[in-house]
Scaffold this motif. Structure first.
Motif, short mmCIF file in Angstrom:
data_model
loop_
_atom_site.label_atom_id
_atom_site.label_comp_id
_atom_site.label_asym_id
_atom_site.label_seq_id
_atom_site.Cartn_x
_atom_site.Cartn_y
_atom_site.Cartn_z
N THR A 173 0.84 -1.20 0.00
CA THR A 173 0.00 0.00 0.00
C THR A 173 0.88 1.25 0.00
N ALA A 174 0.61 2.14 -0.91
CA ALA A 174 1.31 3.43 -0.97
C ALA A 174 2.82 3.22 -0.88
N ALA A 175 3.34 2.57 -1.89
CA ALA A 175 4.75 2.15 -1.88
C ALA A 175 5.70 3.33 -1.66
N VAL A 176 6.78 3.02 -0.95
CA VAL A 176 7.87 3.97 -0.75
C VAL A 176 9.17 3.31 -1.20
N HIS A 177 10.18 4.13 -1.46
CA HIS A 177 11.44 3.63 -2.02
C HIS A 177 12.07 2.56 -1.14
N ASP A 178 11.91 2.69 0.18
CA ASP A 178 12.52 1.74 1.12
C ASP A 178 11.99 0.33 0.96
N LEU A 179 10.89 0.17 0.27
CA LEU A 179 10.35 -1.18 0.05
C LEU A 179 11.03 -1.89 -1.13
N SER A 180 11.88 -1.20 -1.83
CA SER A 180 12.60 -1.83 -2.95
C SER A 180 13.45 -2.98 -2.41
N ALA A 181 13.20 -4.17 -2.93
CA ALA A 181 13.90 -5.38 -2.46
C ALA A 181 13.34 -6.54 -3.30
N THR A 182 13.83 -7.74 -3.00
CA THR A 182 13.25 -8.94 -3.60
C THR A 182 12.44 -9.66 -2.53
N TYR A 183 11.23 -10.04 -2.88
CA TYR A 183 10.32 -10.68 -1.94
C TYR A 183 10.10 -12.12 -2.36
N PHE A 184 10.25 -13.01 -1.38
CA PHE A 184 10.07 -14.43 -1.64
C PHE A 184 8.91 -14.97 -0.81
N CYS A 185 8.14 -15.84 -1.41
CA CYS A 185 7.23 -16.66 -0.61
C CYS A 185 7.81 -18.07 -0.56
N ALA A 186 7.45 -18.80 0.47
CA ALA A 186 7.96 -20.17 0.63
C ALA A 186 6.93 -20.99 1.36
N VAL A 187 6.89 -22.26 1.00
CA VAL A 187 5.92 -23.19 1.58
C VAL A 187 6.68 -24.37 2.17
N ASP A 188 6.21 -24.85 3.31
CA ASP A 188 6.84 -26.01 3.93
C ASP A 188 6.55 -27.25 3.09
N ALA A 189 7.60 -27.94 2.68
CA ALA A 189 7.46 -29.00 1.67
C ALA A 189 6.55 -30.13 2.13
N TYR A 190 6.58 -30.46 3.42
CA TYR A 190 5.80 -31.61 3.86
C TYR A 190 4.62 -31.20 4.72
N GLY A 191 4.38 -29.90 4.77
CA GLY A 191 3.27 -29.42 5.57
C GLY A 191 3.45 -29.67 7.05
N GLY A 192 4.64 -30.00 7.43
CA GLY A 192 4.85 -30.36 8.83
C GLY A 192 5.64 -29.35 9.62
N SER A 193 5.78 -28.17 9.04
CA SER A 193 6.52 -27.09 9.70
C SER A 193 7.91 -27.52 10.15
N GLN A 194 8.52 -28.37 9.39
CA GLN A 194 9.86 -28.79 9.74
C GLN A 194 10.92 -27.89 9.15
N GLY A 195 10.51 -27.02 8.26
CA GLY A 195 11.47 -26.08 7.72
C GLY A 195 12.02 -26.43 6.36
N ASN A 196 11.53 -27.50 5.75
CA ASN A 196 12.01 -27.83 4.40
C ASN A 196 11.22 -26.98 3.42
N LEU A 197 11.72 -25.80 3.19
CA LEU A 197 10.96 -24.84 2.41
C LEU A 197 11.20 -24.98 0.92
N ILE A 198 10.13 -24.83 0.18
CA ILE A 198 10.22 -24.66 -1.26
C ILE A 198 9.92 -23.20 -1.53
N PHE A 199 10.86 -22.53 -2.18
CA PHE A 199 10.73 -21.09 -2.41
C PHE A 199 10.21 -20.80 -3.80
#
Lengths: 115, 113
Positions: free
Chosen positions: B77-103
């Motif tokens: 919302t109402a972007a500002v220059h400081d938001l410039s970056a790369t944004y990643f989403c990631a999902v836990d591969a086994y749905g078990g919150s073990q941290g094996n993320l697929i990005f």
């Protein structure tokens, strides 16, 4: 604050050298991970560990091995470095179990160049 | 095989504008993460979304999760220059919150004055 520390930030190694990347976390986390990040490919999981002396292969384990002799330390080993292993390597950790709101903490990254 | 797709991969926006980044994933998961990465830096955690309908907000960023549609959004919302970056989403591969993320491959955001 959780701290995941990667001791080597920038390394330049020769093809064929053995390379050790060290990662230490100070929050008593069970689960630790090594990822590599490459432009256009994103982050990919190399190896992970759920406990001391345990290790599991991730998506791209070829050419790598790992060591977890102590809970706080997870090492990534390149037995014989090759130029296609030039990359940024990220270590991460998280406590075991479905704790609400837990996130995965990443180290600062290790930039490895193999020449 | 779990796949995570983000779009757009590149986003150039003007300050003050709104925009949304989309993250689709291919199998069920009960945990979705959003991270921010500045050039040459590591990943900074933004949000962890745990259940269907979850919405979290921090400053000009708001993330939501629809597990039925296997879709998460990151709204700016109402972007500002400081938001410039790369944004990643990631999902836990086994749905078990073990941290094996697929990005996802990341969305490189550039906010211009």
């Amino acid at each position: 604050d959780v701290k995941v520390t990667q001791s080597s930030r920038y390394l330049v190694k020769r093809t064929g050298e053995k390379v050790f990347l060290e990662c230490v976390q100070d929050m008593d986390h069970e689960n630790m991970f090594w990822y590599r990040q490459d432009p256009g490919l994103g982050l990919r999981l190399i190896y992970f560990s759920y406990d001391v002396k345990m290790k599991e292969k991730g998506d791209i384990p070829e050419g790598y091995s790992v060591s977890r002799e102590k809970k706080e330390r997870f090492s990534l080993i390149l037995e014989s470095a090759s130029t296609n292993q030039t990359s940024m390597y990220l270590c991460a950790s998280i406590p075991r179990g479905k704790y609400s709101g837990n996130t995965i903490y990443f180290g600062e990254g290790s930039w490895l160049t193999v020449v | 095989e779990l796949k995570v797709e983000q779009n757009p991969l590149f986003l150039s926006m003007q300050e003050g504008k709104n925009y949304t980044i989309y993250c689709n994933y291919s199998t069920t998961s009960d945990r979705l993460y959003w991270y921010r990465q500045d050039p040459g830096k590591s990943l900074e955690s933004l949000f962890v979304l745990l259940s269907n309908g979850a919405v979290k907000q921090e400053g000009r960023l708001m993330a939501s999760l629809d597990t039925k549609a296997r879709l998460s959004t990151l709204h700016i919302t109402a972007a500002v220059h400081d938001l410039s970056a790369t944004y990643f989403c990631a999902v836990d591969a086994y749905g078990g919150s073990q941290g094996n993320l697929i990005f996802g491959k990341g969305t490189k955001l550039s906010v211009k004055p």
